[in-house]
Design a protein around this motif. Structure first.
Motif, PDB file in Angstrom:
ATOM      1  N   ASN A 143       0.858  -1.175   0.000  1.00  0.00           N
ATOM      2  CA  ASN A 143       0.000   0.000   0.000  1.00  0.00           C
ATOM      3  C   ASN A 143       0.903   1.237   0.000  1.00  0.00           C
ATOM      4  O   ASN A 143       1.498   1.578   1.024  1.00  0.00           O
ATOM      5  CB  ASN A 143      -0.909  -0.024   1.242  1.00  0.00           C
ATOM      6  CG  ASN A 143      -1.838   1.162   1.316  1.00  0.00           C
ATOM      7  OD1 ASN A 143      -1.498   2.273   0.916  1.00  0.00           O
ATOM      8  ND2 ASN A 143      -3.025   0.934   1.845  1.00  0.00           N
ATOM      9  N   GLY A 144       1.011   1.868  -1.161  1.00  0.00           N
ATOM     10  CA  GLY A 144       1.915   3.005  -1.325  1.00  0.00           C
ATOM     11  C   GLY A 144       1.639   4.133  -0.348  1.00  0.00           C
ATOM     12  O   GLY A 144       2.568   4.746   0.186  1.00  0.00           O
ATOM     13  N   GLN A 145       0.360   4.433  -0.096  1.00  0.00           N
ATOM     14  CA  GLN A 145       0.026   5.524   0.821  1.00  0.00           C
ATOM     15  C   GLN A 145       0.448   5.190   2.252  1.00  0.00           C
ATOM     16  O   GLN A 145       0.959   6.039   2.965  1.00  0.00           O
ATOM     17  CB  GLN A 145      -1.481   5.823   0.777  1.00  0.00           C
ATOM     18  CG  GLN A 145      -1.861   7.080   1.534  1.00  0.00           C
ATOM     19  CD  GLN A 145      -1.211   8.343   0.976  1.00  0.00           C
ATOM     20  OE1 GLN A 145      -1.261   8.602  -0.216  1.00  0.00           O
ATOM     21  NE2 GLN A 145      -0.579   9.119   1.845  1.00  0.00           N
ATOM     22  N   LEU A 146       0.279   3.949   2.658  1.00  0.00           N
ATOM     23  CA  LEU A 146       0.695   3.519   3.993  1.00  0.00           C
ATOM     24  C   LEU A 146       2.219   3.622   4.140  1.00  0.00           C
ATOM     25  O   LEU A 146       2.726   4.100   5.155  1.00  0.00           O
ATOM     26  CB  LEU A 146       0.229   2.089   4.258  1.00  0.00           C
ATOM     27  CG  LEU A 146       0.498   1.521   5.639  1.00  0.00           C
ATOM     28  CD1 LEU A 146      -0.222   2.329   6.704  1.00  0.00           C
ATOM     29  CD2 LEU A 146       0.047   0.064   5.700  1.00  0.00           C
ATOM     30  N   VAL A 147       2.940   3.194   3.103  1.00  0.00           N
ATOM     31  CA  VAL A 147       4.402   3.289   3.122  1.00  0.00           C
ATOM     32  C   VAL A 147       4.831   4.756   3.173  1.00  0.00           C
ATOM     33  O   VAL A 147       5.706   5.125   3.962  1.00  0.00           O
ATOM     34  CB  VAL A 147       5.011   2.573   1.889  1.00  0.00           C
ATOM     35  CG1 VAL A 147       6.503   2.854   1.775  1.00  0.00           C
ATOM     36  CG2 VAL A 147       4.741   1.078   1.950  1.00  0.00           C
ATOM     37  N   LEU A 148       4.196   5.588   2.362  1.00  0.00           N
ATOM     38  CA  LEU A 148       4.504   7.020   2.337  1.00  0.00           C
ATOM     39  C   LEU A 148       4.298   7.637   3.720  1.00  0.00           C
ATOM     40  O   LEU A 148       5.162   8.372   4.222  1.00  0.00           O
ATOM     41  CB  LEU A 148       3.625   7.709   1.296  1.00  0.00           C
ATOM     42  CG  LEU A 148       3.831   9.188   1.045  1.00  0.00           C
ATOM     43  CD1 LEU A 148       5.239   9.482   0.572  1.00  0.00           C
ATOM     44  CD2 LEU A 148       2.819   9.681   0.017  1.00  0.00           C
ATOM     45  N   ASN A 149       3.187   7.327   4.357  1.00  0.00           N
ATOM     46  CA  ASN A 149       2.910   7.860   5.691  1.00  0.00           C
ATOM     47  C   ASN A 149       3.920   7.355   6.717  1.00  0.00           C
ATOM     48  O   ASN A 149       4.327   8.099   7.616  1.00  0.00           O
ATOM     49  CB  ASN A 149       1.487   7.519   6.126  1.00  0.00           C
ATOM     50  CG  ASN A 149       0.450   8.282   5.326  1.00  0.00           C
ATOM     51  OD1 ASN A 149       0.737   9.292   4.697  1.00  0.00           O
ATOM     52  ND2 ASN A 149      -0.777   7.785   5.329  1.00  0.00           N
ATOM     53  N   SER A 150       4.351   6.108   6.599  1.00  0.00           N
ATOM     54  CA  SER A 150       5.349   5.545   7.520  1.00  0.00           C
ATOM     55  C   SER A 150       6.689   6.260   7.386  1.00  0.00           C
ATOM     56  O   SER A 150       7.347   6.557   8.386  1.00  0.00           O
ATOM     57  CB  SER A 150       5.545   4.049   7.261  1.00  0.00           C
ATOM     58  OG  SER A 150       4.364   3.342   7.519  1.00  0.00           O
ATOM     59  N   VAL A 151       7.090   6.529   6.154  1.00  0.00           N
ATOM     60  CA  VAL A 151       8.351   7.238   5.907  1.00  0.00           C
ATOM     61  C   VAL A 151       8.282   8.647   6.481  1.00  0.00           C
ATOM     62  O   VAL A 151       9.198   9.099   7.168  1.00  0.00           O
ATOM     63  CB  VAL A 151       8.670   7.249   4.395  1.00  0.00           C
ATOM     64  CG1 VAL A 151       9.796   8.220   4.071  1.00  0.00           C
ATOM     65  CG2 VAL A 151       8.998   5.846   3.907  1.00  0.00           C
ATOM     66  N   ARG A 152       7.168   9.342   6.216  1.00  0.00           N
ATOM     67  CA  ARG A 152       7.004  10.697   6.761  1.00  0.00           C
ATOM     68  C   ARG A 152       7.042  10.684   8.290  1.00  0.00           C
ATOM     69  O   ARG A 152       7.645  11.557   8.908  1.00  0.00           O
ATOM     70  CB  ARG A 152       5.687  11.302   6.294  1.00  0.00           C
ATOM     71  CG  ARG A 152       5.697  11.761   4.853  1.00  0.00           C
ATOM     72  CD  ARG A 152       4.360  12.342   4.491  1.00  0.00           C
ATOM     73  NE  ARG A 152       4.309  12.810   3.124  1.00  0.00           N
ATOM     74  CZ  ARG A 152       3.243  12.692   2.346  1.00  0.00           C
ATOM     75  NH1 ARG A 152       2.138  12.130   2.787  1.00  0.00           N
ATOM     76  NH2 ARG A 152       3.284  13.156   1.116  1.00  0.00           N
ATOM     77  N   LYS A 153       6.394   9.697   8.903  1.00  0.00           N
ATOM     78  CA  LYS A 153       6.354   9.609  10.363  1.00  0.00           C
ATOM     79  C   LYS A 153       7.757   9.375  10.935  1.00  0.00           C
ATOM     80  O   LYS A 153       8.145  10.006  11.919  1.00  0.00           O
ATOM     81  CB  LYS A 153       5.406   8.506  10.814  1.00  0.00           C
ATOM     82  CG  LYS A 153       5.256   8.431  12.322  1.00  0.00           C
ATOM     83  CD  LYS A 153       4.108   7.537  12.719  1.00  0.00           C
ATOM     84  CE  LYS A 153       3.937   7.448  14.200  1.00  0.00           C
ATOM     85  NZ  LYS A 153       3.476   8.637  14.848  1.00  0.00           N
ATOM     86  N   ALA A 154       8.524   8.492  10.303  1.00  0.00           N
ATOM     87  CA  ALA A 154       9.895   8.226  10.768  1.00  0.00           C
ATOM     88  C   ALA A 154      10.744   9.497  10.698  1.00  0.00           C
ATOM     89  O   ALA A 154      11.489   9.816  11.633  1.00  0.00           O
ATOM     90  CB  ALA A 154      10.527   7.108   9.949  1.00  0.00           C
ATOM     91  N   LEU A 155      10.620  10.240   9.618  1.00  0.00           N
ATOM     92  CA  LEU A 155      11.384  11.484   9.475  1.00  0.00           C
ATOM     93  C   LEU A 155      10.890  12.545  10.463  1.00  0.00           C
ATOM     94  O   LEU A 155      11.699  13.287  11.034  1.00  0.00           O
ATOM     95  CB  LEU A 155      11.300  12.003   8.040  1.00  0.00           C
ATOM     96  CG  LEU A 155      12.091  11.190   7.008  1.00  0.00           C
ATOM     97  CD1 LEU A 155      11.686  11.573   5.596  1.00  0.00           C
ATOM     98  CD2 LEU A 155      13.583  11.346   7.212  1.00  0.00           C
ATOM     99  N   THR A 156       9.583  12.619  10.675  1.00  0.00           N
ATOM    100  CA  THR A 156       9.029  13.583  11.623  1.00  0.00           C
ATOM    101  C   THR A 156       9.559  13.330  13.027  1.00  0.00           C
ATOM    102  O   THR A 156       9.905  14.272  13.751  1.00  0.00           O
ATOM    103  CB  THR A 156       7.488  13.532  11.606  1.00  0.00           C
ATOM    104  OG1 THR A 156       7.033  13.885  10.296  1.00  0.00           O
ATOM    105  CG2 THR A 156       6.883  14.487  12.620  1.00  0.00           C
TER     106      THR A 156
END
Length: 171
Positions: free
Chosen positions: A81-94
């Motif tokens: 799920n691309g959106q889930l992966v995208l949100n996970s990456v953003r959360k890790a960086l945040t």
């Protein structure tokens, strides 16, 4: 017995603060540096694996760039799920931004304007400490010579990784 030299503390007036122009120059230089790193990384991934899941990069205070992967390059993307992966990456960086560990971030993902689109495009969300945020959208072509990125469009947006106050905190 040790003898030490001491100097008087500097007053607030004596501490040189960077000018807005100096800050803008630093942001431009560091985001361009990060953009070059992630563009080269993206090019290599596409040339070696054809496709990729969203990923991120962090600009560290020492100038190094560290990557954030939810799905490493070359892993199967079936069922991802691309959106889930995208949100996970953003959360890790945040989380890294909130802890003051990074100066800048980049989030990279493949973008299709519509399901039927044949246009190949990569979006790179660049953010920097203090609240600078812009997305660079670049179409690209793949040929026998490799991947060629074409001149991209740049648009400012409200920071996600470095949050509302520019530090990654939503306070």
């Amino acid at each position: 017995m040790a003898v030490g030299l001491s100097q008087p503390a500097l007053s607030a007036e004596e501490i040189q603060q960077p000018t807005p122009e100096q800050i803008a120059t630093e942001i431009r230089a560091n985001t361009q540096y990060l953009l070059q790193h992630v563009t080269n990384k993206t090019k290599g991934i596409i040339e070696n694996h054809d496709d990729f899941a969203p990923f991120g990069a962090a600009l560290m205070p020492d100038g190094s760039v560290r990557y954030v992967w939810a799905v490493p390059p070359g892993e199967p993307l079936i069922g991802v799920n691309g959106q889930l992966v995208l949100n996970s990456v953003r959360k890790a960086l945040t989380m890294q931004a909130q802890q003051g560990r990074i100066l800048g971030s980049a989030v990279v993902y493949d973008y299709k304007p519509s399901k039927d689109s044949t246009t190949e495009q990569v979006n790179i969300e660049l953010e920097y400490l203090g609240g600078h945020a812009e997305v660079v959208a670049s179409e690209y072509t793949v040929s026998s010579n490799g991947v060629t990125f074409h001149e991209g469009a740049v648009k400012k947006y409200a920071p996600i990784v470095f949050g509302q106050n520019g530090t990654g905190s939503s306070q």
